[in-house]
Scaffold this active site. Structure first.
Site, short mmCIF file in Angstrom:
data_model
loop_
_atom_site.label_atom_id
_atom_site.label_comp_id
_atom_site.label_asym_id
_atom_site.label_seq_id
_atom_site.Cartn_x
_atom_site.Cartn_y
_atom_site.Cartn_z
N CYS A 40 98.63 70.11 26.62
CA CYS A 40 98.61 68.85 25.88
C CYS A 40 99.71 68.83 24.83
CB CYS A 40 97.23 68.72 25.22
SG CYS A 40 97.07 67.39 24.04
N HIS A 41 100.00 67.64 24.32
CA HIS A 41 101.04 67.48 23.31
C HIS A 41 100.81 68.27 22.04
CE1 HIS A 41 102.55 64.29 25.77
NE2 HIS A 41 103.65 64.40 25.08
N THR A 42 99.54 68.46 21.71
CA THR A 42 99.25 69.19 20.48
C THR A 42 99.68 70.65 20.61
OG1 THR A 42 97.43 67.67 20.17
CG2 THR A 42 97.46 69.59 18.75
N HIS A 62 93.89 74.07 24.47
CA HIS A 62 92.62 73.52 24.00
C HIS A 62 92.02 72.52 24.98
CE1 HIS A 62 95.74 70.70 22.86
NE2 HIS A 62 94.82 69.75 22.90
N GLU A 63 92.52 72.51 26.24
CA GLU A 63 92.02 71.53 27.21
C GLU A 63 91.52 72.28 28.44
OE1 GLU A 63 94.02 67.22 27.51
OE2 GLU A 63 94.82 68.55 29.02
N CYS A 92 77.80 71.27 15.38
CA CYS A 92 76.78 72.22 14.93
C CYS A 92 75.42 71.55 14.81
CB CYS A 92 77.18 72.88 13.62
SG CYS A 92 76.95 71.84 12.16
N CYS A 95 75.61 70.35 9.81
CA CYS A 95 76.43 70.12 8.63
C CYS A 95 76.28 68.64 8.20
CB CYS A 95 77.89 70.46 8.89
SG CYS A 95 78.76 69.29 9.95
N CYS A 98 77.76 66.23 10.79
CA CYS A 98 76.93 66.04 11.98
C CYS A 98 75.69 65.22 11.63
CB CYS A 98 76.50 67.39 12.57
SG CYS A 98 77.82 68.23 13.50
N CYS A 106 82.60 67.47 12.94
CA CYS A 106 81.81 68.61 12.44
C CYS A 106 82.71 69.53 11.62
CB CYS A 106 81.23 69.38 13.63
SG CYS A 106 80.39 70.91 13.17
N ARG A 110 85.49 74.52 10.24
CA ARG A 110 86.81 73.91 10.09
C ARG A 110 87.82 74.84 9.39
NH1 ARG A 110 90.63 72.70 11.33
NH2 ARG A 110 92.12 71.21 10.53
N CYS A 169 90.23 67.19 26.16
CA CYS A 169 91.06 66.53 25.15
C CYS A 169 91.48 65.13 25.59
CB CYS A 169 92.29 67.37 24.78
SG CYS A 169 93.26 66.60 23.46
N ARG A 364 99.71 65.09 33.27
CA ARG A 364 99.15 66.36 32.85
C ARG A 364 99.50 67.46 33.84
NH1 ARG A 364 98.37 64.94 28.27
NH2 ARG A 364 96.54 65.36 27.03
N1 APR Z 1 107.10 52.10 22.70
C1 APR Z 1 106.28 52.15 23.79
N2 APR Z 1 105.98 53.28 24.45
C2 APR Z 1 106.57 54.42 24.02
C3 APR Z 1 107.44 54.45 22.90
C4 APR Z 1 107.70 53.22 22.23
N3 APR Z 1 108.49 53.16 21.17
N4 APR Z 1 107.83 55.73 22.71
C5 APR Z 1 107.22 56.47 23.67
N5 APR Z 1 106.47 55.68 24.47
C6 APR Z 1 105.64 56.07 25.61
C7 APR Z 1 106.25 57.15 26.49
O1 APR Z 1 107.15 56.59 27.44
C8 APR Z 1 105.01 57.75 27.15
O2 APR Z 1 104.70 57.13 28.38
O3 APR Z 1 104.45 56.62 25.15
C9 APR Z 1 103.88 57.46 26.15
C10 APR Z 1 103.32 58.70 25.47
O4 APR Z 1 102.71 59.47 26.45
P1 APR Z 1 102.71 61.05 26.43
O5 APR Z 1 103.95 61.52 25.80
O6 APR Z 1 102.38 61.51 27.81
O7 APR Z 1 101.51 61.40 25.40
P2 APR Z 1 99.92 61.55 25.55
O8 APR Z 1 99.55 62.88 26.10
O9 APR Z 1 99.33 60.35 26.21
O10 APR Z 1 99.51 61.56 24.01
C11 APR Z 1 99.83 60.47 23.19
O11 APR Z 1 98.19 61.04 21.55
O12 APR Z 1 96.91 62.92 21.33
C12 APR Z 1 98.04 62.26 20.90
O13 APR Z 1 99.52 64.02 20.23
C13 APR Z 1 99.27 63.04 21.20
O14 APR Z 1 100.59 61.69 19.82
C14 APR Z 1 100.28 61.97 21.17
C15 APR Z 1 99.56 60.77 21.75
ZN ZN Z 2 95.09 67.71 23.16
ZN ZN Z 3 78.46 70.05 12.19
#
Ligand code: APR
Ligand code: ZN
Ligand code: ZN
Length: 369
Positions: A40-42, A62-63, A92, A95, A98, A106, A110, A169, A364
């Protein structure tokens, strides 16, 4: 015991596969054998070094989804052989957060989780006697990992773990934001900014909520086909217009949308998402995570005139209570996950998953152990 894991030694460097030492579960903890984990992006955000909370060396991830192989003293809610999804937002049930019934955030563990440690303040992972940190309390980029019992959702054993791992996630975050946070009503008009795994899941949530019109917005038109397959009624590329995207959406919808969602993580699109909402009642939910230190702006009059700005983490979903139900919905075909898995690979190739993400080529990547 030993476990194969992808270790992040320092910010900005590729992960390396190591045989690390893993201590068994202490009281209230559970040893899980991972079957699969999404990337994931995080994970990428922390690896980049931009996450101020990031601590190294660490085992990211985390996924995930896996099977319980050992339980520590006092563990009662899961047993050996149970299928589980790790929860970076635990539950939990005791807390103040929760008990409030108002939030899924929760706070029981943390503080230690943020430091990369188990609730007792130590790490279970080490190499050559030196500790390696946990990440988001889950560390799913390891064949085996130890988690607190309160950070595990027990799910249907019939569910394919290499798919439902994405409920740990991205998919849940998008669907939950619609159903739990915004509480979209039937007949609503919805706008989704960003069509990655999270934004596409917002579309699924909007379909489940019986929204009438679902406007999908992305600058990458390759994403439109899947958005339409999932239920988007309109696809808009902001680059095709001279006017700001919020004006375009307001014009398309006779005054603005009922609900909007930002699933990109840019403060400019967060502003656009708020301002494309209908005067008097439109509500915008921020899901995307912006870079450290960034701030959002709009004219306060936007709120004075009835628009609402909200945010949501893990879709407002209480993992232990609600995630098993999401798995059932997937099994019934109401939630789609298979389509989101664009790439699979062994742990050894995990750096490719990050490359594909950065190149915008994957929705993904799922690591199969
Ligand atoms: N305008 C429109 N769409 C955009 C722009 C913009 N300015 N900039 C980027 N995008 C599009 C990208 O082309 C892409 O398809 O946003 C989409 C983002 O998708 P991913 O990068 O695959 O991200 P994703 O896993 O869906 O997560 C999105 O959520 O959980 C959070 O950290 C994560 O900040 C991230 C967000
Ligand atoms: Zn994530
Ligand atoms: Zn809790």
């Amino acid at each position: 015991m030993k476990t194969r894991a992808a270790v992040a030694w320092q910010a900005g460097k590729p992960l390396t596969i190591e045989e690390v030492d893993l201590q068994g579960p202490k009281a209230g903890e559970v040893l899980v054998k991972l079957v699969a984990t999404g990337v994931c992006h995080t994970d990428a955000f922390t690896l980049s070094g931009e996450d101020p909370e990031g601590v190294f060396p660490a085992i990211l991830g985390h996924e995930g989804a896996g099977v319980v192989v050992e339980v520590g003293d006092g563990v009662t809610s899961v047993e050996v052989g149970d299928h589980v999804i790790p929860l970076y937002t635990p539950e939990c049930g005791q807390c103040r957060f929760c008990l409030s019934g108002k939030t899924n955030l929760c706070q029981a563990i943390r503080a230690t989780q943020g430091q990369g440690l188990m609730p007792d303040g130590t790490s279970r992972f080490s190499l050559d006697g030196k500790p390696i940190m946990h990440f988001m309390g889950t560390s799913t980029f390891s064949e085996y990992t130890v988690l607190p019992e309160i950070a595990l959702a027990k799910v249907n054993k019939a569910a394919p773990l290499d798919k439902v791992c994405l409920l740990g996630c991205g998919v849940t975050t998008g669907i939950g934001a619609v159903l739990n946070t915004a509480k979209v009503e039937p007949g609503s008009t919805v706008a989704v900014f960003g069509l990655g795994g999270v934004g596409l899941s917002v579309i699924q949530g909007a379909v489940l909520a019986k929204a009438e019109r679902i406007i999908a917005i992305d600058i990458n038109e390759d994403k439109f086909e899947m958005a339409k397959q999932l239920g988007a009624t309109d696809c808009v590329n902001p680059k095709n217009f001279d006017a700001p995207i919020q004006n375009v959406i307001v014009d398309m919808t006779d005054g603005g949308v009922d609900y909007s969602f930002e699933a990109i993580g840019h403060t400019q699109t967060m502003r656009a998402a708020l301002e494309c909402c209908h005067k008097g009642w439109g509500e915008s939910t921020i899901i995307g995570v912006a870079g450290a230190g960034q701030e959002i702006t709009t004219r306060p009059f936007q709120l004075v005139t009835g628009r609402v700005w909200r945010g949501s983490a893990f879709g407002g979903v209480k993992g232990r209570t609600e995630l098993p139900g999401y798995v059932e919905q997937y099994m019934k075909g109401e939630i789609k996950i298979d389509e989101f898995v664009t790439h699979t690979m062994p742990l050894e190739d995990i750096n490719k998953a990050f490359d594909l993400m950065h190149e915008g080529k994957s929705i993904r990547s799922v690591i199969l152990f």
